[in-house]
Design an enzyme around this catalytic site. Structure first.
Site, PDB file in Angstrom:
ATOM      1  N   ASP A 127       0.814  -1.219   0.000  1.00  0.00           N
ATOM      2  CA  ASP A 127       0.000   0.000   0.000  1.00  0.00           C
ATOM      3  C   ASP A 127       0.849   1.271   0.000  1.00  0.00           C
ATOM      4  O   ASP A 127       0.320   2.378  -0.021  1.00  0.00           O
ATOM      5  CB  ASP A 127      -0.954  -0.001   1.201  1.00  0.00           C
ATOM      6  CG  ASP A 127      -0.210  -0.027   2.532  1.00  0.00           C
ATOM      7  OD1 ASP A 127       1.039   0.004   2.537  1.00  0.00           O
ATOM      8  OD2 ASP A 127      -0.874  -0.079   3.582  1.00  0.00           O
ATOM      9  N   ARG A 178      14.937   9.399   6.462  1.00  0.00           N
ATOM     10  CA  ARG A 178      16.157   8.637   6.760  1.00  0.00           C
ATOM     11  C   ARG A 178      17.350   9.295   6.074  1.00  0.00           C
ATOM     12  O   ARG A 178      17.235   9.798   4.970  1.00  0.00           O
ATOM     13  CB  ARG A 178      15.954   7.214   6.260  1.00  0.00           C
ATOM     14  CG  ARG A 178      17.138   6.311   6.405  1.00  0.00           C
ATOM     15  CD  ARG A 178      16.686   4.860   6.436  1.00  0.00           C
ATOM     16  NE  ARG A 178      16.526   4.301   5.108  1.00  0.00           N
ATOM     17  CZ  ARG A 178      16.111   3.042   4.885  1.00  0.00           C
ATOM     18  NH1 ARG A 178      15.811   2.251   5.898  1.00  0.00           N
ATOM     19  NH2 ARG A 178      15.969   2.589   3.671  1.00  0.00           N
ATOM     20  N   ASP A 254      18.898  -7.175  -0.328  1.00  0.00           N
ATOM     21  CA  ASP A 254      18.454  -5.787  -0.552  1.00  0.00           C
ATOM     22  C   ASP A 254      18.554  -4.977   0.730  1.00  0.00           C
ATOM     23  O   ASP A 254      18.349  -3.759   0.706  1.00  0.00           O
ATOM     24  CB  ASP A 254      17.018  -5.762  -1.091  1.00  0.00           C
ATOM     25  CG  ASP A 254      16.054  -6.561  -0.217  1.00  0.00           C
ATOM     26  OD1 ASP A 254      16.309  -7.751   0.015  1.00  0.00           O
ATOM     27  OD2 ASP A 254      15.056  -5.983   0.252  1.00  0.00           O
ATOM     28  N   ASN A 255      18.849  -5.636   1.833  1.00  0.00           N
ATOM     29  CA  ASN A 255      19.019  -4.919   3.096  1.00  0.00           C
ATOM     30  C   ASN A 255      20.481  -4.911   3.535  1.00  0.00           C
ATOM     31  O   ASN A 255      20.776  -4.840   4.728  1.00  0.00           O
ATOM     32  CB  ASN A 255      18.148  -5.553   4.182  1.00  0.00           C
ATOM     33  CG  ASN A 255      16.664  -5.322   3.935  1.00  0.00           C
ATOM     34  OD1 ASN A 255      16.283  -4.403   3.209  1.00  0.00           O
ATOM     35  ND2 ASN A 255      15.824  -6.142   4.529  1.00  0.00           N
TER      36      ASN A 255
HETATM   37  P1  AMP Z   1      11.766  -4.451   3.478  1.00  0.00           P
HETATM   38  O1  AMP Z   1      11.265  -5.741   4.037  1.00  0.00           O
HETATM   39  O2  AMP Z   1      11.287  -3.230   4.203  1.00  0.00           O
HETATM   40  O3  AMP Z   1      13.228  -4.443   3.240  1.00  0.00           O
HETATM   41  O4  AMP Z   1      11.047  -4.330   2.046  1.00  0.00           O
HETATM   42  C1  AMP Z   1      11.185  -5.285   1.046  1.00  0.00           C
HETATM   43  C2  AMP Z   1      10.505  -4.816  -0.211  1.00  0.00           C
HETATM   44  O5  AMP Z   1       9.103  -4.672  -0.028  1.00  0.00           O
HETATM   45  C3  AMP Z   1      10.975  -3.464  -0.728  1.00  0.00           C
HETATM   46  O6  AMP Z   1      10.924  -3.519  -2.119  1.00  0.00           O
HETATM   47  C4  AMP Z   1       9.935  -2.525  -0.167  1.00  0.00           C
HETATM   48  O7  AMP Z   1       9.849  -1.328  -0.902  1.00  0.00           O
HETATM   49  C5  AMP Z   1       8.677  -3.352  -0.306  1.00  0.00           C
HETATM   50  N1  AMP Z   1       7.626  -2.955   0.658  1.00  0.00           N
HETATM   51  C6  AMP Z   1       7.582  -3.251   1.975  1.00  0.00           C
HETATM   52  N2  AMP Z   1       6.440  -2.763   2.546  1.00  0.00           N
HETATM   53  C7  AMP Z   1       5.764  -2.143   1.550  1.00  0.00           C
HETATM   54  C8  AMP Z   1       4.512  -1.455   1.474  1.00  0.00           C
HETATM   55  N3  AMP Z   1       3.730  -1.289   2.553  1.00  0.00           N
HETATM   56  N4  AMP Z   1       4.133  -0.948   0.281  1.00  0.00           N
HETATM   57  C9  AMP Z   1       4.906  -1.103  -0.802  1.00  0.00           C
HETATM   58  N5  AMP Z   1       6.079  -1.751  -0.811  1.00  0.00           N
HETATM   59  C10 AMP Z   1       6.507  -2.273   0.348  1.00  0.00           C
HETATM   60 MG    MG Z   2      14.550  -3.236   2.649  1.00  0.00          MG
END
Ligand code: AMP
Ligand code: MG
EC number: 2.7.7.-
Length: 487
Positions: A127, A178, A254-255
């Site tokens: 979202d 950030r 990616d992290n």
């Molecule tokens: P993360 O787990 O925060 O490292 O996110 C992993 C991936 O999911 C990244 O591509 C984020 O941009 C995407 N992502 C996580 N939460 C959302 C969200 N609520 N809406 C859109 N993309 C998300």
């Molecule tokens: Mg991430």
């Protein structure tokens, strides 16, 4: 500073300009009722912002990308990534934006980045939103890491948007502002490599060298040198996590940054009772990212990085693999050296002490701490008291007292430096129950607990009266802790 000057800090668009294939021009969603929840005043000043301006209505709109200087070119960044071992060719900023880079007082470029700023073309089913709780968690834990002298992205502000976000229930939404030395990830290189555009891959690598590892540019094989530098900064970083008992929780490629900064505080936690198998993330069912696994996972991620840039390292594939493997072999050495040297420091021992003496001392101690599941932070802090001749606080935490007393005797014979220990063994870390309490209150509109917790953890080595509860482990009623990735 004049009103005009302070509101027009120059946003560069260096990433957007140099790597357009990885950048989609995008704008933050308009927030219906933006309210500043926390502002990092020292960081604001360091970046050249006037904190009073950032607190103004116009400043708050700048903090969430709703009022941008004309020259700014905000973008969603593309990247790929291995998530829990599975490759996703297209992740990218689904709910985040790079507003641009600004030059700090030190002349270094830093990314100003938003999380929770609305859907982007990378959003897939997401979202695009973030709730107050998880953004506050990132703010608190990243600032704590910084205070612990561990490389990390920083948090400039959390702004409530006035929008409701659907999670398990409806929650108030927020945007985190950030700051990072960049958002280049291992996954950025995987994305560029998968595009089969060697010119893009080379530009990305050159961009990373220039921003983070300029000395690599002076070496004959600059891309091999880049690989070595990234291996080195990550080996040091993960060793530092281990030394403070930090569990990242979601070490997907990616992290993982190429700068060596910790990034993306999702289901992360500081370990309390010492347990090498500790896992906190509710989605990490297999324990892939358990505390003790972090060095091995980092090494695995770095192998993915090496694969991504192998074609730059040598045109002959076999040669490239040979060079990359050799470089990757450096990880363990550097990790172990950093960890061991950190452990010696935690025990107040001089760096030059003989390994044959220090190594069994460290091993024996960790064995005792693990057997009792003593609180990792509190235990090391209380060893400082033991070094001053007051062993009781440490003794109270260990079951096998005969073994511990024998250990204390061996250790104290080396004259451990208690002052030095207190400068490296924190007393205040963001304990999970306190973080949860702070997030719950912030979600209800009360940022008091967050601010008090921040005051404790942002000055983590200096014991202060009145902060006793911040130094104590969670009450038993808190139970076994899990954090949720539904961020
Ligand atoms: P993360 O787990 O925060 O490292 O996110 C992993 C991936 O999911 C990244 O591509 C984020 O941009 C995407 N992502 C996580 N939460 C959302 C969200 N609520 N809406 C859109 N993309 C998300
Ligand atoms: Mg991430």
């Amino acid at each position: 500073m004049s009103d005009v000057a302070r509101s027009t800090i120059a946003f560069e668009g260096r990433f957007a300009r140099e790597l357009p294939e990885l950048a989609i021009a995008w704008r933050a969603e308009e927030a219906p009722d933006p309210q500043l929840l926390v502002l990092n005043q020292p960081l604001a000043v360091e970046l050249g912002f006037d904190p009073d301006f950032l607190r103004s209505a116009e400043g708050v709109r700048l903090l969430i990308g709703n009022a941008m200087p004309e020259e700014a070119t905000p973008v969603a960044q593309g990247y790929a990534g291995h998530q829990f071992g599975w490759y996703s060719p297209r992740l990218g900023d689904g709910r985040a934006l790079l507003l641009g880079e600004i030059a700090g007082a030190d002349g270094k470029l830093r990314d100003i980045h938003l999380k929770g700023s609305g859907r982007t073309p990378f959003a897939r089913n997401g979202d695009g939103q973030a709730a107050i709780g998880p953004m506050m968690r990132e703010y608190i834990v990243s600032e704590s890491m910084h205070a612990l002298n561990i490389p990390t992205t920083r948090s400039l502000a959390v702004v409530a948007t006035g929008r409701q976000v659907q999670r398990e229930s409806l929650l108030p939404g927020a945007v985190l502002t950030r700051v990072a030395s960049s958002h280049l990830r291992v996954g950025s290189f995987q994305y560029a490599r998968a595009s089969d555009d060697m010119d893009l891959l080379r530009r990305l690598a050159d961009h990373a060298i220039e921003r983070h590892h300029p000395s690599a540019g002076d070496e004959a094989n600059r891309y091999l040198a880049l690989l070595k530098r990234v291996i080195s900064v990550q080996a040091k970083l993960v060793a530092q996590w281990m030394l403070v008992g930090f569990v990242h929780g979601v070490m997907n490629t990616d992290n993982m940054t190429v700068s060596g900064e910790t990034i993306d505080y999702g289901p992360c936690a500081f370990m309390e009772g010492f347990d090498p198998g500790a896992v906190y993330s509710s989605i990490d069912e297999m324990g892939r990212y358990a505390y003790r696994s972090q060095p091995v996972v980092a090494e695995w991620n770095l192998a993915r990085f090496a694969e991504s840039i192998a074609a730059l390292i040598h045109e002959d594939e076999e040669q490239a693999v040979h060079l990359a493997v050799e470089a990757l072999n450096g990880f363990r050495k550097e990790y172990s050296a950093t960890w061991f040297s950190g452990m010696k420091a935690k025990l107040g021992m001089p760096e030059e002490i003989d390994d044959d003496v220090a190594s069994p001392l460290v091993d024996d101690l960790l064995q005792l701490v693990q057997e009792t599941r003593a609180d990792y932070t509190l235990f090391f802090r209380s060893l400082g008291k033991a070094a001053r001749g007051e062993p009781e606080p440490a003794r109270r935490q260990i079951l096998d007292l005969a073994a511990f007393d024998a250990w204390l005797e061996r250790w104290r014979a080396l004259s451990p430096d208690a002052e030095a220990m207190d400068r490296i063994n924190p007393i205040y870390i963001p304990r999970n129950h306190l973080v949860e309490e702070a997030l719950a209150a912030a979600t209800e509109g009360d940022t008091g607990p967050t601010k008090r917790l921040l005051a404790a953890v942002c000055d983590p080595f200096r014991e202060r009266p009145g902060l006793e509860t911040y130094a104590e482990p969670a009450p038993e009623s808190f139970g076994s802790y899990r954090t949720f990735c539904g961020t």
